[in-house]
Write a protein that holds these residues in place. Structure first.
Motif, PDB file in Angstrom:
ATOM      1  N   HIS A 432      19.778  35.637  18.588  1.00  0.00           N
ATOM      2  CA  HIS A 432      19.415  36.272  19.952  1.00  0.00           C
ATOM      3  C   HIS A 432      17.709  36.986  20.449  1.00  0.00           C
ATOM      4  O   HIS A 432      17.640  36.986  21.218  1.00  0.00           O
ATOM      5  CB  HIS A 432      20.936  37.004  20.277  1.00  0.00           C
ATOM      6  N   GLU A 435      15.055  35.176  20.788  1.00  0.00           N
ATOM      7  CA  GLU A 435      15.407  34.472  21.353  1.00  0.00           C
ATOM      8  C   GLU A 435      15.248  35.723  23.166  1.00  0.00           C
ATOM      9  O   GLU A 435      13.997  35.460  24.073  1.00  0.00           O
ATOM     10  CB  GLU A 435      16.631  33.400  22.810  1.00  0.00           C
ATOM     11  N   ARG A 436      15.165  36.543  23.396  1.00  0.00           N
ATOM     12  CA  ARG A 436      14.998  37.800  23.969  1.00  0.00           C
ATOM     13  C   ARG A 436      14.249  37.993  24.068  1.00  0.00           C
ATOM     14  O   ARG A 436      13.609  38.161  25.555  1.00  0.00           O
ATOM     15  CB  ARG A 436      16.003  38.756  23.829  1.00  0.00           C
ATOM     16  N   LEU A 440      11.408  37.624  27.585  1.00  0.00           N
ATOM     17  CA  LEU A 440      10.595  39.110  27.853  1.00  0.00           C
ATOM     18  C   LEU A 440       8.743  39.152  27.608  1.00  0.00           C
ATOM     19  O   LEU A 440       8.280  39.453  28.276  1.00  0.00           O
ATOM     20  CB  LEU A 440      10.957  40.652  26.733  1.00  0.00           C
ATOM     21  N   GLU A 451       8.916  43.851  23.462  1.00  0.00           N
ATOM     22  CA  GLU A 451       9.668  42.484  23.223  1.00  0.00           C
ATOM     23  C   GLU A 451      10.753  42.305  22.322  1.00  0.00           C
ATOM     24  O   GLU A 451      11.834  41.650  22.839  1.00  0.00           O
ATOM     25  CB  GLU A 451       9.231  41.454  23.487  1.00  0.00           C
ATOM     26  N   ARG A 453      14.082  43.955  21.229  1.00  0.00           N
ATOM     27  CA  ARG A 453      15.406  44.859  21.496  1.00  0.00           C
ATOM     28  C   ARG A 453      16.050  43.781  20.936  1.00  0.00           C
ATOM     29  O   ARG A 453      17.061  43.410  21.453  1.00  0.00           O
ATOM     30  CB  ARG A 453      15.217  44.558  22.944  1.00  0.00           C
ATOM     31  N   GLY A 455      20.333  44.997  20.717  1.00  0.00           N
ATOM     32  CA  GLY A 455      21.538  44.976  21.679  1.00  0.00           C
ATOM     33  C   GLY A 455      22.498  45.814  20.428  1.00  0.00           C
ATOM     34  O   GLY A 455      22.214  46.398  19.556  1.00  0.00           O
TER      35      GLY A 455
END
Length: 460
Positions: A432, A435-436, A440, A451, A453, A455
Protein backbone atom coordinates in the motif's frame (compact mmCIF):
# COMPACT_ATOMS: atom_id res chain seq x y z
CA UNK A 1 29.37 -65.99 7.25
CA UNK A 2 26.52 -67.15 9.42
CA UNK A 3 24.21 -64.34 8.38
CA UNK A 4 21.85 -66.37 6.19
CA UNK A 5 20.02 -65.07 3.15
CA UNK A 6 18.17 -62.22 4.91
CA UNK A 7 21.06 -59.76 5.17
CA UNK A 8 23.90 -58.30 3.16
CA UNK A 9 27.26 -57.35 4.66
CA UNK A 10 29.33 -54.54 3.14
CA UNK A 11 32.98 -55.62 3.39
CA UNK A 12 34.29 -52.05 3.73
CA UNK A 13 31.95 -50.72 6.40
CA UNK A 14 30.61 -53.82 8.08
CA UNK A 15 27.05 -52.48 7.82
CA UNK A 16 24.24 -54.99 7.63
CA UNK A 17 21.23 -54.30 5.40
CA UNK A 18 18.11 -56.33 4.69
CA UNK A 19 18.51 -58.34 1.49
CA UNK A 20 16.01 -57.81 -1.32
CA UNK A 21 14.61 -54.71 0.38
CA UNK A 22 14.38 -51.53 -1.68
CA UNK A 23 12.98 -48.04 -1.08
CA UNK A 24 11.34 -46.20 -4.02
CA UNK A 25 11.54 -42.40 -3.74
CA UNK A 26 9.36 -40.67 -6.34
CA UNK A 27 6.48 -38.21 -6.38
CA UNK A 28 5.02 -40.13 -9.35
CA UNK A 29 2.57 -42.63 -7.85
CA UNK A 30 2.08 -44.41 -11.20
CA UNK A 31 5.82 -44.92 -11.60
CA UNK A 32 6.06 -46.29 -8.06
CA UNK A 33 3.26 -48.74 -8.83
CA UNK A 34 4.99 -50.01 -11.99
CA UNK A 35 8.26 -50.46 -10.14
CA UNK A 36 6.53 -52.22 -7.25
CA UNK A 37 4.89 -54.67 -9.67
CA UNK A 38 8.21 -55.46 -11.37
CA UNK A 39 10.22 -55.76 -8.17
CA UNK A 40 7.74 -57.86 -6.23
CA UNK A 41 7.73 -60.24 -9.18
CA UNK A 42 11.48 -60.60 -8.59
CA UNK A 43 10.87 -61.33 -4.87
CA UNK A 44 11.91 -57.87 -3.60
CA UNK A 45 10.30 -56.27 -0.58
CA UNK A 46 9.33 -52.74 -1.63
CA UNK A 47 8.75 -49.65 0.53
CA UNK A 48 7.48 -46.47 -1.14
CA UNK A 49 8.13 -42.78 -0.41
CA UNK A 50 6.65 -39.77 -2.19
CA UNK A 51 9.53 -37.47 -1.22
CA UNK A 52 13.09 -37.35 0.04
CA UNK A 53 12.32 -36.82 3.72
CA UNK A 54 9.83 -39.69 3.71
CA UNK A 55 12.44 -41.93 2.06
CA UNK A 56 14.93 -41.05 4.79
CA UNK A 57 12.31 -41.93 7.38
CA UNK A 58 11.90 -45.33 5.70
CA UNK A 59 15.66 -45.89 5.76
CA UNK A 60 15.82 -44.81 9.39
CA UNK A 61 13.21 -47.39 10.35
CA UNK A 62 14.96 -50.28 8.58
CA UNK A 63 18.10 -50.58 6.48
CA UNK A 64 17.64 -51.46 2.82
CA UNK A 65 19.82 -53.05 0.19
CA UNK A 66 19.04 -50.36 -2.37
CA UNK A 67 17.36 -47.01 -2.95
CA UNK A 68 15.77 -46.01 -6.27
CA UNK A 69 15.37 -42.23 -6.55
CA UNK A 70 13.56 -40.18 -9.18
CA UNK A 71 15.20 -37.24 -11.00
CA UNK A 72 12.96 -34.78 -9.08
CA UNK A 73 11.67 -34.77 -5.51
CA UNK A 74 9.10 -32.26 -4.23
CA UNK A 75 10.73 -31.57 -0.87
CA UNK A 76 14.52 -31.97 -1.20
CA UNK A 77 17.10 -31.26 -3.89
CA UNK A 78 18.04 -34.58 -5.52
CA UNK A 79 21.77 -33.82 -5.60
CA UNK A 80 21.92 -32.91 -1.94
CA UNK A 81 19.67 -35.82 -1.02
CA UNK A 82 21.95 -38.25 -2.86
CA UNK A 83 25.07 -36.81 -1.22
CA UNK A 84 23.60 -37.24 2.26
CA UNK A 85 22.42 -40.78 1.45
CA UNK A 86 25.92 -41.72 0.33
CA UNK A 87 27.40 -40.42 3.60
CA UNK A 88 24.77 -41.90 5.90
CA UNK A 89 24.36 -45.28 4.16
CA UNK A 90 27.61 -46.16 2.36
CA UNK A 91 26.67 -49.87 2.21
CA UNK A 92 23.48 -49.22 0.22
CA UNK A 93 23.26 -48.99 -3.56
CA UNK A 94 21.74 -45.81 -4.99
CA UNK A 95 20.19 -45.93 -8.47
CA UNK A 96 18.26 -43.35 -10.47
CA UNK A 97 15.02 -44.43 -12.10
CA UNK A 98 16.55 -43.61 -15.50
CA UNK A 99 19.19 -46.29 -14.90
CA UNK A 100 22.04 -44.06 -13.72
CA UNK A 101 24.35 -45.92 -11.31
CA UNK A 102 25.92 -44.30 -8.28
CA UNK A 103 29.61 -44.80 -7.74
CA UNK A 104 29.14 -46.20 -4.21
CA UNK A 105 28.27 -49.66 -3.01
CA UNK A 106 27.09 -52.27 -5.50
CA UNK A 107 24.20 -54.60 -4.81
CA UNK A 108 24.81 -58.24 -5.80
CA UNK A 109 21.37 -58.03 -7.43
CA UNK A 110 21.92 -54.81 -9.38
CA UNK A 111 20.87 -56.48 -12.65
CA UNK A 112 17.46 -57.29 -11.17
CA UNK A 113 16.98 -53.65 -10.18
CA UNK A 114 17.99 -52.44 -13.65
CA UNK A 115 15.65 -54.97 -15.22
CA UNK A 116 12.75 -53.63 -13.13
CA UNK A 117 13.66 -50.05 -14.03
CA UNK A 118 13.69 -50.88 -17.74
CA UNK A 119 10.28 -52.49 -17.48
CA UNK A 120 8.86 -49.53 -15.55
CA UNK A 121 10.20 -47.07 -18.11
CA UNK A 122 8.99 -49.23 -21.05
CA UNK A 123 12.54 -49.35 -22.42
CA UNK A 124 13.88 -52.22 -24.59
CA UNK A 125 15.43 -54.87 -22.37
CA UNK A 126 18.45 -55.33 -24.70
CA UNK A 127 19.26 -51.62 -24.98
CA UNK A 128 22.49 -52.09 -23.05
CA UNK A 129 24.35 -49.30 -24.85
CA UNK A 130 21.92 -46.60 -23.73
CA UNK A 131 22.00 -47.80 -20.14
CA UNK A 132 25.77 -48.20 -20.14
CA UNK A 133 26.03 -44.56 -21.23
CA UNK A 134 24.06 -43.34 -18.20
CA UNK A 135 25.97 -41.01 -15.84
CA UNK A 136 27.85 -42.75 -13.08
CA UNK A 137 26.45 -40.58 -10.29
CA UNK A 138 23.34 -38.66 -9.33
CA UNK A 139 23.93 -35.11 -10.64
CA UNK A 140 23.15 -31.83 -9.00
CA UNK A 141 19.69 -30.66 -10.16
CA UNK A 142 19.56 -28.24 -13.07
CA UNK A 143 17.54 -24.99 -12.73
CA UNK A 144 14.75 -26.54 -14.81
CA UNK A 145 14.55 -29.65 -12.62
CA UNK A 146 14.76 -27.70 -9.39
CA UNK A 147 11.70 -25.62 -10.27
CA UNK A 148 10.91 -22.07 -11.33
CA UNK A 149 12.99 -19.41 -9.66
CA UNK A 150 15.68 -21.88 -8.42
CA UNK A 151 19.24 -21.18 -9.44
CA UNK A 152 21.82 -23.91 -9.04
CA UNK A 153 25.26 -22.67 -7.96
CA UNK A 154 27.95 -22.75 -10.66
CA UNK A 155 31.37 -23.84 -9.44
CA UNK A 156 34.38 -22.85 -11.56
CA UNK A 157 37.60 -24.88 -11.54
CA UNK A 158 40.09 -23.63 -8.96
CA UNK A 159 43.88 -23.28 -9.45
CA UNK A 160 45.96 -26.15 -8.10
CA UNK A 161 47.50 -23.94 -5.42
CA UNK A 162 44.08 -23.51 -3.85
CA UNK A 163 43.31 -27.24 -3.65
CA UNK A 164 43.64 -27.37 0.14
CA UNK A 165 41.28 -24.44 0.68
CA UNK A 166 38.82 -25.85 -1.85
CA UNK A 167 38.83 -29.25 -0.12
CA UNK A 168 38.02 -27.57 3.17
CA UNK A 169 35.22 -25.57 1.55
CA UNK A 170 33.76 -28.69 -0.02
CA UNK A 171 33.82 -30.44 3.35
CA UNK A 172 31.98 -27.51 4.95
CA UNK A 173 29.38 -27.53 2.16
CA UNK A 174 28.87 -31.28 2.53
CA UNK A 175 28.42 -30.83 6.29
CA UNK A 176 25.85 -28.09 5.75
CA UNK A 177 23.89 -30.30 3.36
CA UNK A 178 24.04 -33.22 5.79
CA UNK A 179 22.81 -31.11 8.70
CA UNK A 180 20.04 -29.59 6.56
CA UNK A 181 18.63 -32.95 5.49
CA UNK A 182 18.92 -34.42 8.98
CA UNK A 183 17.00 -31.44 10.33
CA UNK A 184 14.33 -32.00 7.70
CA UNK A 185 14.00 -35.61 8.80
CA UNK A 186 13.84 -34.56 12.47
CA UNK A 187 10.99 -32.12 11.80
CA UNK A 188 9.12 -34.70 9.74
CA UNK A 189 9.40 -37.32 12.50
CA UNK A 190 8.64 -34.85 15.29
CA UNK A 191 12.09 -35.08 16.86
CA UNK A 192 14.28 -32.29 18.20
CA UNK A 193 17.72 -31.69 16.78
CA UNK A 194 19.19 -29.44 19.44
CA UNK A 195 22.17 -27.39 18.46
CA UNK A 196 22.00 -28.11 14.74
CA UNK A 197 22.33 -25.10 12.42
CA UNK A 198 19.47 -24.14 10.12
CA UNK A 199 19.75 -24.83 6.42
CA UNK A 200 21.74 -22.13 4.68
CA UNK A 201 21.38 -23.21 1.06
CA UNK A 202 17.64 -23.92 0.78
CA UNK A 203 16.41 -23.33 -2.73
CA UNK A 204 13.67 -20.72 -2.51
CA UNK A 205 10.18 -21.18 -3.91
CA UNK A 206 8.86 -18.84 -6.62
CA UNK A 207 6.16 -17.58 -4.23
CA UNK A 208 8.66 -16.74 -1.50
CA UNK A 209 10.28 -13.35 -2.16
CA UNK A 210 13.45 -12.95 -0.11
CA UNK A 211 16.50 -14.93 0.95
CA UNK A 212 16.73 -14.19 4.68
CA UNK A 213 17.17 -16.97 7.22
CA UNK A 214 13.52 -16.87 8.40
CA UNK A 215 12.31 -17.24 4.81
CA UNK A 216 14.70 -20.10 4.14
CA UNK A 217 13.38 -21.91 7.19
CA UNK A 218 9.82 -21.24 6.04
CA UNK A 219 10.65 -22.67 2.62
CA UNK A 220 12.21 -25.75 4.20
CA UNK A 221 9.08 -26.47 6.24
CA UNK A 222 6.83 -25.96 3.22
CA UNK A 223 8.87 -28.43 1.16
CA UNK A 224 8.75 -30.96 3.99
CA UNK A 225 5.02 -31.06 4.61
CA UNK A 226 3.63 -30.22 1.16
CA UNK A 227 3.75 -33.77 -0.30
CA UNK A 228 1.74 -35.20 2.60
CA UNK A 229 -1.95 -34.86 3.48
CA UNK A 230 -1.10 -33.60 6.97
CA UNK A 231 -3.29 -30.81 8.34
CA UNK A 232 -1.31 -27.56 8.56
CA UNK A 233 -1.92 -24.52 10.77
CA UNK A 234 -0.32 -21.34 9.40
CA UNK A 235 0.21 -18.68 12.06
CA UNK A 236 1.40 -15.14 11.58
CA UNK A 237 0.48 -11.48 11.82
CA UNK A 238 -1.94 -9.81 9.45
CA UNK A 239 -0.38 -9.06 6.07
CA UNK A 240 2.49 -11.57 6.25
CA UNK A 241 1.23 -13.69 3.33
CA UNK A 242 -0.40 -16.71 4.95
CA UNK A 243 -2.52 -17.45 1.88
CA UNK A 244 0.62 -17.38 -0.28
CA UNK A 245 2.05 -20.11 1.95
CA UNK A 246 -1.17 -22.12 1.68
CA UNK A 247 -1.12 -21.92 -2.13
CA UNK A 248 2.53 -23.01 -2.18
CA UNK A 249 1.63 -26.05 -0.04
CA UNK A 250 -1.12 -26.96 -2.49
CA UNK A 251 1.06 -26.43 -5.57
CA UNK A 252 3.80 -28.73 -4.24
CA UNK A 253 1.38 -31.47 -3.18
CA UNK A 254 -0.01 -34.42 -5.15
CA UNK A 255 -3.34 -32.54 -5.05
CA UNK A 256 -1.98 -29.69 -7.20
CA UNK A 257 -4.27 -30.55 -10.12
CA UNK A 258 -7.35 -30.62 -7.88
CA UNK A 259 -9.46 -27.72 -6.45
CA UNK A 260 -8.04 -25.17 -4.02
CA UNK A 261 -11.05 -23.78 -2.13
CA UNK A 262 -10.73 -20.72 0.09
CA UNK A 263 -13.08 -19.67 2.89
CA UNK A 264 -12.50 -16.62 5.08
CA UNK A 265 -14.29 -17.41 8.34
CA UNK A 266 -14.32 -13.74 9.34
CA UNK A 267 -15.96 -12.53 6.12
CA UNK A 268 -19.18 -14.56 6.36
CA UNK A 269 -21.97 -13.93 8.92
CA UNK A 270 -22.10 -16.52 11.68
CA UNK A 271 -25.63 -17.63 10.69
CA UNK A 272 -24.49 -18.49 7.15
CA UNK A 273 -21.04 -19.91 7.86
CA UNK A 274 -22.19 -23.48 8.50
CA UNK A 275 -24.18 -23.64 5.26
CA UNK A 276 -21.29 -22.07 3.34
CA UNK A 277 -18.86 -24.61 4.73
CA UNK A 278 -20.93 -27.81 4.72
CA UNK A 279 -23.57 -26.95 2.10
CA UNK A 280 -27.35 -27.18 2.51
CA UNK A 281 -30.42 -28.82 1.03
CA UNK A 282 -33.43 -27.08 -0.46
CA UNK A 283 -35.69 -25.70 2.26
CA UNK A 284 -33.12 -26.21 5.02
CA UNK A 285 -33.74 -22.63 6.19
CA UNK A 286 -35.58 -19.52 5.09
CA UNK A 287 -34.27 -18.45 1.70
CA UNK A 288 -32.78 -21.84 0.80
CA UNK A 289 -34.68 -22.19 -2.47
CA UNK A 290 -32.26 -24.77 -3.85
CA UNK A 291 -29.57 -27.16 -2.63
CA UNK A 292 -26.02 -25.90 -2.59
CA UNK A 293 -22.63 -27.56 -2.43
CA UNK A 294 -20.45 -26.41 0.47
CA UNK A 295 -16.80 -25.41 0.29
CA UNK A 296 -15.63 -28.70 1.81
CA UNK A 297 -17.47 -30.78 -0.76
CA UNK A 298 -16.31 -28.49 -3.57
CA UNK A 299 -12.69 -29.11 -2.55
CA UNK A 300 -13.03 -32.91 -2.86
CA UNK A 301 -9.68 -34.38 -3.87
CA UNK A 302 -7.94 -31.06 -3.31
CA UNK A 303 -7.23 -28.56 -0.55
CA UNK A 304 -9.50 -26.43 1.65
CA UNK A 305 -7.93 -23.25 3.01
CA UNK A 306 -9.72 -21.86 6.06
CA UNK A 307 -8.49 -18.32 6.63
CA UNK A 308 -9.04 -16.65 10.02
CA UNK A 309 -10.05 -19.97 11.60
CA UNK A 310 -10.05 -18.24 15.00
CA UNK A 311 -13.27 -16.45 14.02
CA UNK A 312 -15.21 -19.71 13.65
CA UNK A 313 -18.09 -19.92 16.21
CA UNK A 314 -17.72 -22.48 19.01
CA UNK A 315 -20.86 -24.34 17.94
CA UNK A 316 -19.50 -24.83 14.43
CA UNK A 317 -16.08 -25.86 15.73
CA UNK A 318 -17.54 -29.12 17.06
CA UNK A 319 -18.87 -30.02 13.62
CA UNK A 320 -15.55 -29.10 12.02
CA UNK A 321 -13.72 -31.33 14.49
CA UNK A 322 -16.00 -34.22 13.56
CA UNK A 323 -15.19 -33.74 9.88
CA UNK A 324 -11.43 -33.61 10.51
CA UNK A 325 -11.56 -36.82 12.55
CA UNK A 326 -13.63 -39.01 10.22
CA UNK A 327 -13.71 -37.22 6.84
CA UNK A 328 -17.51 -37.18 6.75
CA UNK A 329 -19.81 -34.18 6.35
CA UNK A 330 -23.54 -33.62 6.59
CA UNK A 331 -25.25 -30.87 4.67
CA UNK A 332 -27.51 -28.54 6.64
CA UNK A 333 -31.01 -30.00 6.52
CA UNK A 334 -29.85 -33.42 5.29
CA UNK A 335 -29.98 -36.71 7.19
CA UNK A 336 -27.33 -38.42 5.08
CA UNK A 337 -23.58 -38.15 5.50
CA UNK A 338 -20.99 -38.27 2.73
CA UNK A 339 -17.27 -38.95 2.71
CA UNK A 340 -14.91 -36.49 1.08
CA UNK A 341 -11.15 -36.47 0.58
CA UNK A 342 -9.92 -33.00 1.48
CA UNK A 343 -6.69 -31.68 2.93
CA UNK A 344 -7.33 -28.85 5.37
CA UNK A 345 -4.96 -25.90 5.76
CA UNK A 346 -5.99 -23.29 8.33
CA UNK A 347 -4.56 -19.85 9.04
CA UNK A 348 -4.90 -17.35 11.87
CA UNK A 349 -3.35 -14.18 13.25
CA UNK A 350 -4.71 -14.94 16.71
CA UNK A 351 -2.93 -16.91 19.47
CA UNK A 352 -5.13 -19.99 19.11
CA UNK A 353 -3.37 -22.02 21.77
CA UNK A 354 -3.89 -19.24 24.31
CA UNK A 355 -7.54 -18.86 23.32
CA UNK A 356 -8.03 -22.63 23.61
CA UNK A 357 -6.47 -22.89 27.06
CA UNK A 358 -8.15 -19.83 28.59
CA UNK A 359 -10.99 -20.20 31.08
CA UNK A 360 -14.45 -18.72 31.16
CA UNK A 361 -15.59 -16.23 28.56
CA UNK A 362 -12.02 -15.81 27.23
CA UNK A 363 -12.03 -19.38 25.93
CA UNK A 364 -13.24 -18.91 22.37
CA UNK A 365 -11.57 -21.87 20.68
CA UNK A 366 -11.80 -25.60 21.33
CA UNK A 367 -8.56 -27.17 22.56
CA UNK A 368 -9.25 -30.47 20.78
CA UNK A 369 -9.81 -28.66 17.49
CA UNK A 370 -6.61 -26.69 17.97
CA UNK A 371 -4.59 -29.87 18.39
CA UNK A 372 -6.30 -31.41 15.36
CA UNK A 373 -5.41 -28.38 13.22
CA UNK A 374 -1.89 -27.85 14.54
CA UNK A 375 -0.52 -31.22 13.44
CA UNK A 376 2.15 -29.29 11.55
CA UNK A 377 2.27 -25.60 12.57
CA UNK A 378 4.08 -23.10 10.34
CA UNK A 379 4.94 -19.60 11.55
CA UNK A 380 5.16 -16.92 8.85
CA UNK A 381 7.73 -14.30 9.92
CA UNK A 382 6.74 -10.65 10.26
CA UNK A 383 8.42 -8.19 7.90
CA UNK A 384 10.34 -6.56 10.76
CA UNK A 385 11.92 -9.97 11.43
CA UNK A 386 13.29 -10.20 7.88
CA UNK A 387 14.29 -6.68 6.97
CA UNK A 388 17.06 -8.10 4.77
CA UNK A 389 14.28 -8.94 2.30
CA UNK A 390 12.81 -5.43 2.19
CA UNK A 391 14.71 -4.35 -0.92
CA UNK A 392 13.77 -7.50 -2.86
CA UNK A 393 10.14 -7.19 -1.81
CA UNK A 394 9.99 -3.54 -2.86
CA UNK A 395 11.50 -4.33 -6.27
CA UNK A 396 9.07 -7.19 -6.78
CA UNK A 397 6.06 -5.05 -5.86
CA UNK A 398 7.19 -2.19 -8.13
CA UNK A 399 7.69 -4.67 -10.98
CA UNK A 400 4.16 -6.01 -10.48
CA UNK A 401 2.77 -2.46 -10.43
CA UNK A 402 4.70 -1.75 -13.64
CA UNK A 403 2.35 -4.07 -15.49
CA UNK A 404 -0.50 -1.57 -15.04
CA UNK A 405 1.38 1.74 -14.96
CA UNK A 406 4.81 3.06 -15.97
CA UNK A 407 7.54 1.29 -14.01
CA UNK A 408 8.88 3.46 -11.20
CA UNK A 409 11.91 3.10 -8.99
CA UNK A 410 12.82 4.25 -5.49
CA UNK A 411 15.38 6.94 -4.76
CA UNK A 412 18.05 6.11 -2.18
CA UNK A 413 16.41 8.43 0.36
CA UNK A 414 13.03 6.80 -0.20
CA UNK A 415 14.53 3.34 0.25
CA UNK A 416 16.26 4.44 3.44
CA UNK A 417 12.96 5.72 4.77
CA UNK A 418 11.41 2.30 4.18
CA UNK A 419 14.10 0.68 6.33
CA UNK A 420 13.37 3.06 9.20
CA UNK A 421 9.73 1.94 9.48
CA UNK A 422 8.62 -0.89 11.81
CA UNK A 423 5.97 -2.27 9.39
CA UNK A 424 3.14 -3.29 11.73
CA UNK A 425 1.07 -4.12 8.63
CA UNK A 426 3.86 -6.26 7.16
CA UNK A 427 4.03 -6.97 3.40
CA UNK A 428 0.47 -5.78 2.78
CA UNK A 429 1.36 -2.39 4.29
CA UNK A 430 4.50 -2.23 2.12
CA UNK A 431 2.35 -2.82 -0.97
CA UNK A 432 0.00 0.00 0.00
CA UNK A 433 2.84 2.41 0.82
CA UNK A 434 4.51 1.80 -2.55
CA UNK A 435 1.23 2.10 -4.45
CA UNK A 436 0.49 5.36 -2.63
CA UNK A 437 4.01 6.60 -3.41
CA UNK A 438 3.67 5.75 -7.09
CA UNK A 439 0.43 7.72 -7.31
CA UNK A 440 1.88 10.71 -5.45
CA UNK A 441 4.94 10.69 -7.74
CA UNK A 442 2.68 11.54 -10.69
CA UNK A 443 4.56 11.59 -13.97
CA UNK A 444 7.97 11.22 -12.31
CA UNK A 445 9.75 7.92 -12.85
CA UNK A 446 11.17 7.94 -9.33
CA UNK A 447 9.41 7.69 -5.97
CA UNK A 448 11.12 10.13 -3.65
CA UNK A 449 11.30 10.38 0.13
CA UNK A 450 8.37 12.83 0.24
CA UNK A 451 6.12 10.35 -1.56
CA UNK A 452 6.75 7.63 1.04
CA UNK A 453 3.94 8.23 3.52
CA UNK A 454 2.84 5.83 6.24
CA UNK A 455 -0.78 5.54 7.31
CA UNK A 456 -2.09 4.46 10.67
CA UNK A 457 -0.73 1.18 12.00
CA UNK A 458 -2.66 -1.80 10.75
CA UNK A 459 -4.61 -3.55 13.45
CA UNK A 460 -4.88 -7.34 13.71
Amino acid sequence: MGMGRESVLNMETGEVAAARTVVLASADAALRQRLRTSLTGLRWQVREASGGAEAMAQLEDARSEALLVDSWLPDLEVGEFASVIRMMYPAMELLRVDGGVDGGARSPRRNELLHALREAQNAPLNDTAAWAAAPASVPEPSPAAAGAGTRAPVRMPSPARKDVDQDGEREREEQIRLESTRQALAVLLGREEAGRPAAKHEAMLPEMIGASEPMRELTRLIRLVAPRSTTVLIEGETGTGKEVVARALHRLSERAGKPFAVLNCAAIPEALLEAELFGHTRGAFTGAVQSRTGRIEAAHGGTLFLDEIGEMPLALQAKMLRFLECGELQRVGDNETMRVDVRVIAATHQPLEKLATSVGAERTFRLDLYHRLAVFPIEVPALRERMDDLGLLAEHILEQMGQEMPRKRLTLDAEAKLYEHSWPGNVRELMHVLERGAILAGDKMEIGEDEIRFGRATRG
